[in-house]
Motif scaffolding. Sequence first.
Motif, PDB file in Angstrom:
ATOM      1  N   TYR A 107       0.832  -1.206   0.000  1.00  0.00           N
ATOM      2  CA  TYR A 107       0.000   0.000   0.000  1.00  0.00           C
ATOM      3  C   TYR A 107       0.873   1.265   0.000  1.00  0.00           C
ATOM      4  O   TYR A 107       0.581   2.231  -0.711  1.00  0.00           O
ATOM      5  CB  TYR A 107      -0.923  -0.001   1.210  1.00  0.00           C
ATOM      6  CG  TYR A 107      -1.836   1.199   1.289  1.00  0.00           C
ATOM      7  CD1 TYR A 107      -2.941   1.321   0.451  1.00  0.00           C
ATOM      8  CD2 TYR A 107      -1.589   2.235   2.191  1.00  0.00           C
ATOM      9  CE1 TYR A 107      -3.772   2.425   0.509  1.00  0.00           C
ATOM     10  CE2 TYR A 107      -2.413   3.346   2.260  1.00  0.00           C
ATOM     11  CZ  TYR A 107      -3.515   3.433   1.415  1.00  0.00           C
ATOM     12  OH  TYR A 107      -4.323   4.535   1.481  1.00  0.00           O
ATOM     13  N   LEU A 110       2.412   1.718  -3.422  1.00  0.00           N
ATOM     14  CA  LEU A 110       1.444   2.172  -4.426  1.00  0.00           C
ATOM     15  C   LEU A 110       1.483   3.688  -4.584  1.00  0.00           C
ATOM     16  O   LEU A 110       1.232   4.222  -5.668  1.00  0.00           O
ATOM     17  CB  LEU A 110       0.027   1.751  -4.031  1.00  0.00           C
ATOM     18  CG  LEU A 110      -0.395   0.316  -4.309  1.00  0.00           C
ATOM     19  CD1 LEU A 110      -1.816   0.091  -3.815  1.00  0.00           C
ATOM     20  CD2 LEU A 110      -0.291  -0.009  -5.782  1.00  0.00           C
ATOM     21  N   ARG A 134      -0.445  -3.210  -7.953  1.00  0.00           N
ATOM     22  CA  ARG A 134      -1.109  -4.005  -6.915  1.00  0.00           C
ATOM     23  C   ARG A 134      -1.219  -5.481  -7.299  1.00  0.00           C
ATOM     24  O   ARG A 134      -0.996  -6.360  -6.471  1.00  0.00           O
ATOM     25  CB  ARG A 134      -2.489  -3.411  -6.643  1.00  0.00           C
ATOM     26  CG  ARG A 134      -3.272  -4.093  -5.534  1.00  0.00           C
ATOM     27  CD  ARG A 134      -4.502  -3.308  -5.177  1.00  0.00           C
ATOM     28  NE  ARG A 134      -5.311  -2.983  -6.344  1.00  0.00           N
ATOM     29  CZ  ARG A 134      -5.529  -1.749  -6.777  1.00  0.00           C
ATOM     30  NH1 ARG A 134      -5.019  -0.714  -6.149  1.00  0.00           N
ATOM     31  NH2 ARG A 134      -6.273  -1.524  -7.851  1.00  0.00           N
TER      32      ARG A 134
END
Length: 455
Positions: A107, A110, A134
Amino acid sequence: MSTSYDVKFWEIQRNGSSKTPSYVVRWRVGAKVKSKTLRTKELANSYLRDLRLAAKNGEAFDLASGLPVSMLAPAPETGPTFLAFAQIFIAQRWKTSAARTRETDAYALLALVPAITSDLPGRPDADELRKVLREHALLPEGHRGELSAEYVPVLRWLETASLPLADLKEPRVVRMVLEAISVTLKGQKAAANTVLRKREVLHHLLELAVEEKVFGANPLDGVRWTPPDTVDEVDPRTVVNPRQARKLLDAALRVGRSRGPRMRAMYACMYYAALRPEEAAGLMRANCHLPEEGWGLLTLEKARPAANKRYTDSGEAHDDRGLKHRAERDIRPVPIPPALVAIMREHVEKYGLAGDGRLFATSKGGLYSASAISRVWKQVRVLAFTPEQVASSLAATPYGLRHAAVSLWLAAGVPATEVAQRAGHSVEVLQRVYAKCIEGHARQTNRKIANALKM
């Protein structure tokens, strides 16, 4: 690199200023006229043909050199790109990390990987970049989803545009990165805890780069940055008292045909034994001493935290882990009061056990998802609370039951060391986070102070 698609070509001309025959290829990129002289007309024709073909294929031309991107000389070796090193980082951490840690790493990256790129033309949409990262690029080999043909160009753009990791030696690049982790994926200001978690991932990645001799010291250490203020303490307004907790547990019996009643004992474990949701999910009948009278005992040894399937080793929606903050095979004994013993005995008698011996399972024997537990809890609060309480933060999530349990034990005078042992915390964390009075205790404290003032 500045580029343009505005390209015009002229016919080849013989170079009249040269004593030996030569031929000039002339073209314009934007407002800049470029030329190249070649020894023979055949070479000049071939060169012009390559330029025209690049333009026909929709390639961007570099304004500085006048050449299409495909004809530029390769950049000097600068070590791995940020994307390439992020993939190394993910692969190294994967073997020893819990699924939730893997998810946290991904995360954070990202947000980081798309930010640390050059301004190449044809930048894909932000959602496309995140999808490729992802589902493919930020997973180790063997865990990656198959990349469909439409997303291959997106990955190629990322691989080409990703800046060298060594660029983070520049403070301006580090500041750009810190700005990127300070906002959400939608561009809004991120919560303080989210920012700090992303920075922690970046710090670990750069520490690995120090080990690999890319940097002499962590670049983050050389940039002044004020972390956002965080609130670690439990808000007393979220903590229920025993009467409210009992109303919540009773209300669970009235949610749905069986889902609420089946979850009631799980919620009760969070309140009476201060179990984390993942500890309750992993509770086995063999871990429970449930006598007909008196206190019982839970001997915790496993947790089943919810996680995205792509980050678990099993491919299931729950990870199978040891206890939090404990060694792999360590256990944690938690004495439980008669009220919880009675609820758990009733649960086992009515619903039985899952095939693997777990106490809490769906009607089909599976594990409850985090979203299902939250949905039922919202209905429980509506049934147990007044409209004002429902609108408040009082026990807003099931985890609030654990906060209430620990706060109650401390308010009752149980030594901090014993509370920490039962809750699975260090005493330091316990006193910083959980040392709060439950609702109603402030009034009792005020009476004690008032009585003391009368002396």
